[in-house]
Structure formats: structure tokens, C-alpha cells
Write a protein that holds these residues in place. Structure first.
Motif, short mmCIF file in Angstrom:
data_model
loop_
_atom_site.label_atom_id
_atom_site.label_comp_id
_atom_site.label_asym_id
_atom_site.label_seq_id
_atom_site.Cartn_x
_atom_site.Cartn_y
_atom_site.Cartn_z
N ASN A 170 8.50 -34.69 69.88
CA ASN A 170 8.19 -35.80 68.98
C ASN A 170 8.51 -37.15 69.63
O ASN A 170 7.78 -38.12 69.46
CB ASN A 170 8.94 -35.64 67.66
CG ASN A 170 8.41 -34.44 66.89
OD1 ASN A 170 7.20 -34.21 66.84
ND2 ASN A 170 9.31 -33.65 66.35
N ARG A 220 5.74 -37.82 72.09
CA ARG A 220 4.49 -38.22 71.44
C ARG A 220 4.56 -39.62 70.83
O ARG A 220 3.54 -40.28 70.68
CB ARG A 220 4.10 -37.19 70.37
CG ARG A 220 3.57 -35.93 71.00
CD ARG A 220 3.10 -34.94 69.96
NE ARG A 220 2.74 -33.69 70.62
CZ ARG A 220 2.76 -32.51 70.02
NH1 ARG A 220 3.10 -32.41 68.76
NH2 ARG A 220 2.43 -31.42 70.69
N ARG A 221 5.76 -40.05 70.48
CA ARG A 221 5.91 -41.41 69.96
C ARG A 221 5.49 -42.45 71.00
O ARG A 221 5.05 -43.53 70.66
CB ARG A 221 7.38 -41.66 69.58
CG ARG A 221 7.59 -41.85 68.10
CD ARG A 221 9.06 -41.90 67.78
NE ARG A 221 9.55 -40.57 67.43
CZ ARG A 221 10.78 -40.12 67.66
NH1 ARG A 221 11.67 -40.87 68.27
NH2 ARG A 221 11.13 -38.91 67.29
N ASP A 222 5.62 -42.10 72.26
CA ASP A 222 5.26 -43.04 73.33
C ASP A 222 3.80 -42.94 73.75
O ASP A 222 3.38 -43.63 74.67
CB ASP A 222 6.15 -42.78 74.57
CG ASP A 222 7.57 -43.28 74.36
OD1 ASP A 222 7.73 -44.28 73.64
OD2 ASP A 222 8.50 -42.67 74.90
N VAL A 237 7.79 -41.63 60.57
CA VAL A 237 8.28 -41.06 61.83
C VAL A 237 9.34 -41.95 62.48
O VAL A 237 10.31 -41.46 63.03
CB VAL A 237 7.11 -40.83 62.81
CG1 VAL A 237 7.59 -40.26 64.13
CG2 VAL A 237 6.06 -39.91 62.18
N MET A 238 9.14 -43.26 62.39
CA MET A 238 10.06 -44.16 63.09
C MET A 238 11.08 -44.79 62.15
O MET A 238 11.98 -45.50 62.60
CB MET A 238 9.28 -45.24 63.83
CG MET A 238 8.39 -44.66 64.93
SD MET A 238 8.06 -45.81 66.28
CE MET A 238 7.19 -47.11 65.45
N MET A 297 2.47 -47.72 66.72
CA MET A 297 3.63 -46.93 67.16
C MET A 297 4.22 -47.49 68.45
O MET A 297 5.13 -46.91 69.03
CB MET A 297 3.23 -45.46 67.36
CG MET A 297 2.77 -44.75 66.09
SD MET A 297 4.12 -44.51 64.92
CE MET A 297 4.92 -43.08 65.64
N PRO A 349 3.12 -47.59 71.61
CA PRO A 349 3.14 -46.56 72.66
C PRO A 349 3.18 -47.17 74.07
O PRO A 349 2.80 -48.33 74.25
CB PRO A 349 1.83 -45.82 72.45
CG PRO A 349 0.91 -46.86 71.91
CD PRO A 349 1.76 -47.75 71.04
#
Ligand code: ADP
Ligand code: MG
Length: 240
Positions: free
Chosen positions: A73, A76-78, A105-106, A153, A155
Motif C-alpha cells: 500500500n 502504491r501510494r507513490d 487512505v492517507m 495522491m 505520486p
């Protein structure tokens, strides 16, 4: 930022990626082209572990993607990903589509998520669509929402898998323009596309795949003017 060392992948008995070596630096824009079924989507999907590799080493943002200890996770956040079909939530507004992951998520506050969402909607050129529902937007606008959602997000890498292939011809340009802007701002991007104009103009490097292999890798000017490999020549002669 992205390192494939001797990566192989099988789907059952089918050898879909063969000895892939590919190194992508921060801020680079790499366009992946090749015939249908050559493994382009699989290659890109390995980067955020939507697909797992069979052997070799894949390091993304200093993390060994396929290590047991890897926090998938966090990885994938990046990594933002934009697909051919935008996969927006139809019953949520544009703003809700973009703020959902940052909030859930964050753990970003609703207010901050909304400010961020509006910032990226402005960036992709549709600030006035914040309260619209996906069905009220054109395909190009929906894809720009999908890009804004990825960017919200924050990224380090953006992956694009044929982002304009499902669009009406007249809206392709507006999506490519957003991608060009992102590239100019220094985003690390891997883009699977059939838009050779985009590749020529924006790519730092073109990677040509065929039958699971990287057959040729070159700067676009060089690749399009004078492809070294016969298979690349044949492919270009068919699509240009
Ligand atoms: P491309 O994006 O270049 O069209 P893909 O990476 O989607 O190629 O697919 C490469 C090959 O792997 C194709 O022959 C496809 O049929 C096969 N393939 C893709 N996904 C799967 C899967 N989940 N299981 C089995 N075979 C697959
Ligand atoms: Mg594909």
C-alpha cells in the motif's frame, strides 16, 4: 526510480515477459509501444504489483516490489495509474471521486482533500466540473478527472496504460495536453500509447516491445527516423 533486472513473468505456461532490463530515472518520460499482446500492460502493471513477476528483480522508488516485507500500500501510494477505462465511481461527484483516496487512505482532512482536488482540477483544466457526475462529462473530461485523482495522491510516478484509446478523436488532444504538462513539470512517467505524435514530442525514450521482449530502446528522434530492428520497422510501417 524504476529498475527491472532480468525480469521474467509467466501466466501459467505462457512466458509473457522475457528477460526485461529497463531503467527509468526520476523525471524521465518513457513511452512503451508495440503490437497488441506484446506485454506492454503486463510490464506496466508489474511496477505497482498489479501483476507479480516470476523471477528477476524489480526495484521501484528504492523498494523491492516483490519482497515479502514490502508494504504494497505504501508502494502504491507513490504510484498513480491511469487506465484506458477511467473507472470513476458513477454515483460520486468529480470532487468526491478525487478526495476519496486521500481521505480514506492517507487520512487527509476533508477540507485539505477538497483544496487539493480543486487544485488538480484546475491543473487538468476542468475546475468548473467539481460537482458534476461522471456521466455528465465527455470521455476526455472523465479521463482528466482520473488523472487529477491520481495526482491528488501526490505520486512520484505516474503510469498510463493507453489513456486515450477509448476516447473520441476530438477529446484525445485535451488528455495528451495534460500529460505533456505533467511531463514538463518533471513527473516520472511510463506511458503505453499508440499516439506516436505524443511519443515523438514528449518521450525521453521509446521502448518497443514485441512478444514479451524489449526489442529496441532509443530516443524518439532516433527511433522514428531510423529504427534499428526489423520488427520495429515493420510495426512503424503498419501504424504510421
Ligand atoms: P499488451 O498490453 O501489449 O496488449 P498484455 O500485457 O495485455 O499485452 O498481454 C500480453 C499477453 O499476455 C497476451 O497474449 C495476453 O493474452 C496474455 N495475458 C494477459 N493477461 C493475462 C492473464 N491474466 N492470464 C493469462 N494470459 C494473460
Ligand atoms: Mg495493453
Amino acid at each position: 526510480m524504476i529498475h527491472f533486472h532480468q525480469v521474467n513473468k509467466h501466466y501459467g505456461n505462457f512466458h509473457v515477459l522475457k528477460d526485461i532490463n529497463l531503467h527509468i530515472k526520476q523525471g524521465e518520460v518513457v513511452v512503451v509501444i508495440g503490437p497488441s499482446g506484446s506485454g506492454k500492460s503486463t510490464l506496466v502493471r508489474c511496477i505497482n504489483r498489479l501483476e507479480t513477476i516470476t523471477d528477476g528483480e524489480l526495484i521501484v522508488n528504492h523498494v523491492k516490489v516483490n519482497d515479502k516485507s514490502t508494504d504494497i500500500n505504501a508502494l502504491r501510494r507513490d504510484i498513480g495509474m491511469v487506465f484506458q477505462h477511467f473507472n470513476l465511481y458513477p454515483h460520486k461527484t468529480v470532487l468526491q471521486n478525487i478526495t476519496l483516496a486521500p481521505i480514506k487512505v492517507m487520512g487527509v482532512s476533508e477540507k485539505e482533500a477538497e483544496e487539493t482536488a480543486r487544485y488538480y482540477l484546475e491543473k487538468v483544466g476542468i475546475p468548473d466540473k467539481a460537482n458534476a457526475y461522471p456521466a455528465q462529462l465527455s470521455g476526455g473530461q472523465q479521463q482528466r478527472v482520473a488523472i487529477a485523482r491520481g495526482l491528488a495522491m501526490k505520486p512520484k510516478i505516474m503510469l498510463f496504460d493507453e489513456p486515450t484509446s477509448a476516447l473520441d478523436p476530438e477529446t484525445i488532444g485535451e488528455v495528451l495536453d495534460v500529460m505533456k504538462k505533467l511531463a514538463r513539470e518533471g513527473m516520472t512517467m511510463v506511458v503505453v500509447t499508440h499516439e506516436m505524435g505524443f511519443a515523438r514530442e514528449v518521450a525521453d525514450r521509446v521502448v518497443f516491445m514485441d512478444q514479451g521482449q524489449i526489442v529496441e530502446e532509443a530516443a524518439p528522434a532516433e527511433f522514428f527516423a531510423n529504427p534499428r530492428e526489423e520488427r520495429a520497422r515493420l510495426f512503424l510501417s503498419r501504424i504510421l
